[in-house]
Scaffold this active site. Structure first.
Site, PDB file in Angstrom:
ATOM      1  N   LYS A 229       0.913  -1.057  -0.080  1.00 31.12           N
ATOM      2  CA  LYS A 229      -0.004  -0.103   0.046  1.00 31.12           C
ATOM      3  C   LYS A 229       0.852   1.193  -0.007  1.00 31.12           C
ATOM      4  O   LYS A 229       1.694   1.254   0.877  1.00 31.12           O
ATOM      5  CB  LYS A 229      -0.834   0.179   1.210  1.00 31.12           C
ATOM      6  CG  LYS A 229      -2.073   1.243   1.001  1.00 31.12           C
ATOM      7  CD  LYS A 229      -2.619   1.519   2.414  1.00 31.12           C
ATOM      8  CE  LYS A 229      -1.845   2.809   3.306  1.00 31.12           C
ATOM      9  NZ  LYS A 229      -2.075   3.943   2.583  1.00 31.12           N
ATOM     10  N   GLY A 282       6.491   4.533   8.966  1.00 31.65           N
ATOM     11  CA  GLY A 282       5.704   5.634   9.286  1.00 31.65           C
ATOM     12  C   GLY A 282       5.802   6.125  10.608  1.00 31.65           C
ATOM     13  O   GLY A 282       6.910   5.827  11.348  1.00 31.65           O
ATOM     14  N   SER A 283       4.900   6.731  11.149  1.00 34.83           N
ATOM     15  CA  SER A 283       4.864   7.550  12.519  1.00 34.83           C
ATOM     16  C   SER A 283       4.883   6.304  13.720  1.00 34.83           C
ATOM     17  O   SER A 283       4.149   5.315  13.398  1.00 34.83           O
ATOM     18  CB  SER A 283       3.638   8.527  12.871  1.00 34.83           C
ATOM     19  OG  SER A 283       2.525   7.811  12.884  1.00 34.83           O
ATOM     20  N   THR A 284       5.280   6.723  14.889  1.00 33.23           N
ATOM     21  CA  THR A 284       5.245   5.689  16.018  1.00 33.23           C
ATOM     22  C   THR A 284       3.466   5.671  16.265  1.00 33.23           C
ATOM     23  O   THR A 284       3.257   4.494  16.494  1.00 33.23           O
ATOM     24  CB  THR A 284       5.836   6.323  17.089  1.00 33.23           C
ATOM     25  OG1 THR A 284       7.171   6.472  16.918  1.00 33.23           O
ATOM     26  CG2 THR A 284       5.682   5.435  18.365  1.00 33.23           C
ATOM     27  N   THR A 286       0.907   5.481  14.318  1.00 34.61           N
ATOM     28  CA  THR A 286       0.176   4.562  13.520  1.00 34.61           C
ATOM     29  C   THR A 286       0.955   3.265  13.486  1.00 34.61           C
ATOM     30  O   THR A 286       0.034   2.347  13.359  1.00 34.61           O
ATOM     31  CB  THR A 286       0.532   5.113  12.154  1.00 34.61           C
ATOM     32  OG1 THR A 286       0.007   6.365  12.044  1.00 34.61           O
ATOM     33  CG2 THR A 286      -0.298   4.229  11.212  1.00 34.61           C
ATOM     34  N   GLY A 287       2.148   3.243  13.997  1.00 37.43           N
ATOM     35  CA  GLY A 287       2.965   2.093  14.142  1.00 37.43           C
ATOM     36  C   GLY A 287       2.138   1.014  15.179  1.00 37.43           C
ATOM     37  O   GLY A 287       2.189  -0.133  15.201  1.00 37.43           O
ATOM     38  N   GLU A 305       9.607   0.454  11.284  1.00 36.50           N
ATOM     39  CA  GLU A 305      10.645   1.665  11.137  1.00 36.50           C
ATOM     40  C   GLU A 305       9.778   2.922  11.398  1.00 36.50           C
ATOM     41  O   GLU A 305       9.037   3.453  10.433  1.00 36.50           O
ATOM     42  CB  GLU A 305      11.197   1.775   9.676  1.00 36.50           C
ATOM     43  CG  GLU A 305      12.537   2.509   9.685  1.00 36.50           C
ATOM     44  CD  GLU A 305      12.541   3.819   9.368  1.00 36.50           C
ATOM     45  OE1 GLU A 305      12.205   4.830  10.345  1.00 36.50           O
ATOM     46  OE2 GLU A 305      12.455   4.093   8.022  1.00 36.50           O
ATOM     47  N   CYS A 339      13.037  10.625   8.841  1.00 35.41           N
ATOM     48  CA  CYS A 339      12.476  10.183  10.228  1.00 35.41           C
ATOM     49  C   CYS A 339      13.973  10.248  11.003  1.00 35.41           C
ATOM     50  O   CYS A 339      13.922  10.227  12.442  1.00 35.41           O
ATOM     51  CB  CYS A 339      12.232   8.786  10.217  1.00 35.41           C
ATOM     52  SG  CYS A 339      13.319   7.631   9.136  1.00 35.41           S
ATOM     53  N   GLU A 436       8.477  14.930  17.251  1.00 31.69           N
ATOM     54  CA  GLU A 436       9.293  14.793  15.975  1.00 31.69           C
ATOM     55  C   GLU A 436       8.243  15.729  15.012  1.00 31.69           C
ATOM     56  O   GLU A 436       7.327  15.558  14.748  1.00 31.69           O
ATOM     57  CB  GLU A 436       9.097  13.303  15.205  1.00 31.69           C
ATOM     58  CG  GLU A 436       9.449  13.257  13.916  1.00 31.69           C
ATOM     59  CD  GLU A 436       9.542  11.759  13.266  1.00 31.69           C
ATOM     60  OE1 GLU A 436      10.294  11.241  12.960  1.00 31.69           O
ATOM     61  OE2 GLU A 436       8.191  11.146  13.664  1.00 31.69           O
TER      62      GLU A 436
END
Length: 538
Positions: A229, A282-284, A286-287, A305, A339, A436
């Site tokens: 995606k 992506g972002s933490t 969303t992770g 990551e 990042c 961030e």
């Protein structure tokens, strides 16, 4: 991110200057009154260059065919230079993910990809790399148009790295093997390294092509099939290069690409019961969601990551001019949308004032403008959401009584350009030193000694990367071992060779990308034990 020598990426500034802006919010600013200094600019909005590329692929790629979304829906993708729509792309949801996973499952269970020799897979990956190199000008232009990064960066750094990564993984394809293991007793024991199956992959918008290579390369080298995606902000280059993969001989269903939004297409992929492994960048925040969805479905293994707040430490013995240039690059590269950006610049108190003045001067020389123009160092931010987020953090820094040395506002009236911004007198408890920001905002902090800077550099929920600038080997060794980060660059920054592993400690992620370590993400290890009869030796 790109494999590079530093000198290849540090562009010279042009001398043209843009208008200054006045800030109306309270806080400390540097210089006379509240006036912010001028910045170099390379173009006004009416001077924008028309991208030299056509957009031909906007549908999903499923089972080797470009197809519309099952719902028929489309969503717009924009030019960050103006905010204008450049194409409408098929909008995937759960049904499109289902179709893509079914194609990938059939290709893995019944197709030729995991059954062909590793050498044959290697040759297809190499042919693909050759085709990308042949079409690199169009691909780089498309990346810049959809993302806003400087064309010179895309063409001279990121495309060569993309090609190198696929050559690298092509070389690994026929070197993946297990072991013969001695055991107690009359047994022959061997381990097999098998492809894990259907890999789900979700890539971000800041480096669309490079992240494609980091994930697709090792997965295909190991014999897996993929459903990828794209980020909804930047779907175009993945679809373009996927077409080249099929020209190179990739069988249908091996690589499937769905464009769409995270809460719909992304969530469907993360929670799919027939996906065997998931990789996300992506972002933490969303992770965490991705990890939860994967666990609640079929407990598929996940590689993450995620975010970072990397320290860049300038020691008292540093060559200040060189340190200023490298710290500038570490933060402002890719519009600060990186990042691992060196977003906390720690400078020893003995050289702090000199460093600060030179860092401010370097930011004021930074060339911001149309990323298609030669010499431009900084293009627009990706979209209005990121643009507004950065400006909120800048306001937060001022309201927290950090000193705004330069920048702090938008540049121009169109698109998502932000002035290169430098803060001094930054304290560890300020949001600009903790969160961030993902933008062109440099926070410069002062430290007294090595023990103090180690403690403060590690006092973060992130641990993706760090930079150290010193002439002392002892200092470099002390800091590189003490810093809790997945990568420590000493007297360099953002070196991303294909063989160097990349990933984070703490909330910066799980697992490693690139190098031999990335292959482990896409393999299962099986032990096969067979009794031996009258063995001549054990």
């Amino acid at each position: 991110m790109a494999s590079r020598r530093l000198s290849s990426l540090l562009s010279r500034s042009l001398s043209a200057s843009g208008s200054a802006s006045l800030l109306s919010f309270p806080g400390r600013t540097s210089g006379c009154g509240r006036r912010i200094s001028r910045f170099s600019t390379a173009a006004e909005p009416e001077d924008l260059i028309t991208p030299p590329v056509q957009i031909n692929y906007t549908q999903h790629l499923i089972n080797g065919q470009f197809v519309d979304a099952a719902s028929g829906k489309k969503f717009p993708t924009h030019d960050p230079r103006t905010g204008e729509v450049i194409a409408h792309v098929a909008e995937g949801d759960a049904e499109d993910i289902n179709r893509a996973v079914a194609a990938a499952r059939k290709a893995f269970d019944e197709g030729p990809w995991p059954r062909m020799t590793a050498y044959e897979r290697s040759r297809i990956l190499m042919r693909f790399a050759d085709l990308v190199e042949k079409h690199s000008d169009e691909i780089a232009a498309l990346e810049t148009w959809n993302n806003g990064k400087p064309y010179e960066q895309a063409a001279k750094s990121e495309l060569p790295l993309f090609v190198r990564l696929f050559y690298y993984y092509a070389g690994w394809a026929d070197k993946i093997h297990g072991l013969t293991v001695p055991a107690d007793g009359d047994y022959h024991v061997q381990t097999l390294h098998e492809p894990i199956g259907v890999a789900g992959q979700i890539i971000p918008w800041n480096f669309p092509l490079v992240m494609f290579a980091w994930k697709v390369g090792p997965a295909l080298a190991c014999g897996n099939t993929i459903v990828l995606k794209t980020a909804e902000q930047t779907p175009l280059t993945a679809l373009y290069v996927a077409k080249l993969f099929h020209e190179a001989g990739l069988p249908p269903g091996v690589l499937n690409i769905v464009s769409g939004y995270g809460p719909t297409a992304g969530a469907a992929l993360a929670s799919h019961m027939d996906v065997d492994k998931l990789a996300f960048t992506g972002s933490t925040a969303t992770g965490k969601i991705v990890l939860e969805l994967s666990a609640k479905s079929n407990l598929k293994p996940v590689t993450l990551e995620l975010g970072g707040k990397s320290p860049f430490i300038v020691c008292k013995d540093a060559d200040v001019d060189k340190a200023v240039e490298l710290a500038h690059f570490a933060l402002f590269f890719n519009q600060g949308q990186c990042c691992c950006a060196g977003s906390r610049t720690f400078v020893h108190e003995s050289i702090y004032d000199e460093f600060l003045e030179k860092a401010k001067a370097r930011a004021l020389r930074r060339v911001v403008g149309d990323p298609f123009k030669k010499g431009v160092e900084q293009g627009p931010q990706i979209d209005p959401e990121q643009f507004e987020k950065i400006l909120r953090y800048i306001r937060s820094g001022i309201q927290s009584n950090a000193t705004l040395e330069c920048g702090g506002d938008r540049l121009g009236s169109k698109g998502y350009f932000i002035q290169p911004t430098v803060f001094s007198n930054v304290q560890d408890d300020m949001l600009i030193a903790q969160d961030e920001i993902f933008g062109p905002v440099q926070s410069i902090l002062k430290f007294k000694d090595t023990d103090e800077v180690i403690r403060r550099a590690n006092s973060t929920r992130y641990g993706l990367a760090a930079g150290v600038f010193t002439r002392s080997l002892d200092t470099a060794n002390t800091l590189s071992r003490a810093l809790r980060a997945g990568t420590v660059w000493v007297n360099c920054f953002d070196v991303f060779d294909a063989a160097i592993p990349f990933g984070g400690y703490k909330m910066s992620g799980i697992g490693r990308e690139k190098g031999i370590y990335s292959l482990h993400n896409y393999l299962q290890v099986k032990a096969v034990v067979t009794p031996l009869k009258k063995a001549a030796w054990l």
